[in-house]
Design a protein around this motif. Structure first.
Motif, PDB file in Angstrom:
ATOM      1  N   THR A  56       2.708  -5.664  -3.971  1.00  8.94           N
ATOM      2  CA  THR A  56       2.062  -5.323  -5.238  1.00  8.94           C
ATOM      3  C   THR A  56       2.190  -6.480  -6.224  1.00  8.94           C
ATOM      4  O   THR A  56       3.225  -7.144  -6.291  1.00  8.94           O
ATOM      5  N   THR A 116      -8.879   2.057 -12.981  1.00  9.77           N
ATOM      6  CA  THR A 116      -7.665   2.314 -12.206  1.00  9.77           C
ATOM      7  C   THR A 116      -8.022   3.116 -10.956  1.00  9.77           C
ATOM      8  O   THR A 116      -9.080   3.740 -10.884  1.00  9.77           O
ATOM      9  N   GLY A 117      -7.131   3.063  -9.973  1.00  7.43           N
ATOM     10  CA  GLY A 117      -7.418   3.699  -8.687  1.00  7.43           C
ATOM     11  C   GLY A 117      -8.193   2.735  -7.796  1.00  7.43           C
ATOM     12  O   GLY A 117      -8.047   1.517  -7.892  1.00  7.43           O
ATOM     13  N   THR A 118      -9.021   3.284  -6.929  1.00  3.22           N
ATOM     14  CA  THR A 118      -9.878   2.456  -6.070  1.00  3.22           C
ATOM     15  C   THR A 118     -11.161   2.157  -6.823  1.00  3.22           C
ATOM     16  O   THR A 118     -11.920   3.071  -7.158  1.00  3.22           O
ATOM     17  N   GLU A 135      -7.523  -1.934  -5.151  1.00  5.37           N
ATOM     18  CA  GLU A 135      -6.660  -0.872  -5.663  1.00  5.37           C
ATOM     19  C   GLU A 135      -5.933  -1.338  -6.920  1.00  5.37           C
ATOM     20  O   GLU A 135      -5.251  -2.366  -6.908  1.00  5.37           O
ATOM     21  N   ASP A 187      -3.221   0.082  -9.703  1.00  2.71           N
ATOM     22  CA  ASP A 187      -2.281   1.169  -9.986  1.00  2.71           C
ATOM     23  C   ASP A 187      -2.269   1.554 -11.452  1.00  2.71           C
ATOM     24  O   ASP A 187      -2.083   2.730 -11.789  1.00  2.71           O
ATOM     25  N   GLY A 188      -2.421   0.574 -12.333  1.00  4.55           N
ATOM     26  CA  GLY A 188      -2.394   0.889 -13.749  1.00  4.55           C
ATOM     27  C   GLY A 188      -2.660  -0.322 -14.625  1.00  4.55           C
ATOM     28  O   GLY A 188      -2.453  -1.461 -14.195  1.00  4.55           O
ATOM     29  N   THR A 191      -1.174  -3.740 -12.829  1.00  9.64           N
ATOM     30  CA  THR A 191      -0.447  -3.630 -11.561  1.00  9.64           C
ATOM     31  C   THR A 191      -1.471  -3.312 -10.491  1.00  9.64           C
ATOM     32  O   THR A 191      -2.190  -2.313 -10.595  1.00  9.64           O
ATOM     33  N   CYS A 192      -1.545  -4.173  -9.480  1.00  9.43           N
ATOM     34  CA  CYS A 192      -2.654  -4.044  -8.529  1.00  9.43           C
ATOM     35  C   CYS A 192      -2.256  -4.495  -7.131  1.00  9.43           C
ATOM     36  O   CYS A 192      -1.192  -5.086  -6.922  1.00  9.43           O
ATOM     37  N   ALA A 193      -3.132  -4.232  -6.178  1.00  6.89           N
ATOM     38  CA  ALA A 193      -2.911  -4.622  -4.795  1.00  6.89           C
ATOM     39  C   ALA A 193      -3.549  -5.973  -4.519  1.00  6.89           C
ATOM     40  O   ALA A 193      -4.303  -6.521  -5.338  1.00  6.89           O
ATOM     41  N   THR A 223      -7.288  -8.239  -5.674  1.00 10.78           N
ATOM     42  CA  THR A 223      -7.867  -7.944  -6.983  1.00 10.78           C
ATOM     43  C   THR A 223      -8.157  -9.236  -7.735  1.00 10.78           C
ATOM     44  O   THR A 223      -7.320 -10.139  -7.778  1.00 10.78           O
TER      45      THR A 223
END
Length: 305
Positions: free
Chosen positions: A75, A118-120, A156, A158-159, A175-177, A180
């Motif tokens: 992350t 946020t999310g996908t 993705e 997260d926030g 905060t991301c995968a 991004t």
């Protein structure tokens, strides 16, 4: 002269350096500089950071390079400024201004739109990115003047948190995968608010468990030598966060390092794991999997002793 040559002699060195990359240094330059400072035979990084960005650039030496893919998948946390009022060709401050807007969003409008990101979510990457199109890097094609139809991709997130807000700039934390594009995020948030914007500053604060809290600056590295400089490195195992750990004894470790599986004994021994790593006396032995109660190595990590 002979002493200088001896200092620069390449050596087998393994471990992770949580490097705090300075502004205006490319990731490739950082690896080259640190490899030279440490006299390491092999080095690489876990995730490119733009020259204009600062922050966490994990540097792997020697056997740690075998754990790079896992660190890259960790992350990420970025802190970035959206500079309101102008969209650029690169979606950051390096590019030429394409469109402008006089509208400046207030904080409540920004708070209302952020949940949409946020999310996908689906992003269209910046034209000036490292994505390959027809075998060529997008940024090379863009610099050559080609009009690119960048393929959208799912990422993705997260926030997103607002760190500060002003009429000309807003600072956010995301905060991301992996995968991004923060530049695309800044561009799209501005468009959703009926204005234009680009990234005015970018800092990567975290990659997996490597964060600003344990980051080492270039100045800190250059002011020490020998054992003190080596002491700044984390063990190879530091790059294997969040993977299940299988502890083995000396005999099993020797078997694994020959590329052979070992049977795991004990009441709590796992029967099946898609991914795991074996350790012996706190040192990483191999990356692998558990199948039918056996640890099967995929990538053996040589002892640093």
């Amino acid at each position: 002269m002979s002493e200088n040559k001896q200092k620069r002699q390449k050596r087998d060195l393994s471990g992770w350096l949580v490097f705090s990359k300075p502004y205006d240094m490319s990731s490739t330059e950082a690896v080259g500089k640190l490899r030279w400072l440490y006299g390491a035979k092999k080095a690489g990084h876990a995730g490119t950071l733009d020259p204009l960005a600062t922050g966490i650039l994990p540097i792997a030496f020697g056997e740690a390079t075998k754990t790079v893919p896992h660190v890259q998948d960790g992350t990420k946390v970025y802190q970035f400024d959206i500079a309101w009022g102008a969209q650029t060709t690169t979606d950051d401050m390096e590019g030429e201004v394409m469109e402008t807007s006089e509208h400046r969003p207030d904080r409540s409008s920004l708070e209302a739109v952020l949940p949409r990101f946020t999310g996908t979510i689906t992003q269209v990457p910046p034209a000036f990115s490292a994505i390959r199109i027809g075998g060529e890097r997008a940024y090379d094609l863009a610099r050559a003047g080609e009009k690119l139809d960048m393929p959208p991709r799912e990422v993705e997130i997260d926030g997103i948190d607002i760190l500060s807000h002003g009429p000309d700039r807003t600072r956010l934390s995301v905060t991301c995968a992996k995968g991004t594009y923060v530049r695309a995020l800044a561009r799209d948030i501005a468009l959703a608010l009926g204005t234009r914007g680009h990234v005015g500053a970018l800092h990567r604060a975290q990659v997996g468990r490597f964060s600003d809290e344990n980051a080492i600056s270039l100045a800190e590295i250059e002011t020490v030598e020998g054992a003190a400089r080596d002491a700044l490195l984390l063990p190879v195992a530091a790059g294997l966060f969040d993977l299940p750990e299988i502890r083995v004894d000396d005999r099993q470790a020797a078997t694994i390092r020959l590329g052979n599986p070992v049977l795991l004994a004990g009441r709590d021994a796992p029967v099946s794991l898609d991914e795991a790593w074996a350790s012996c006396r706190g040192q990483a032995v191999a990356l692998g999997m558990v199948e039918h109660g056996q640890f099967k190595p995929r990538r053996v990590i040589l002892s640093s002793a």
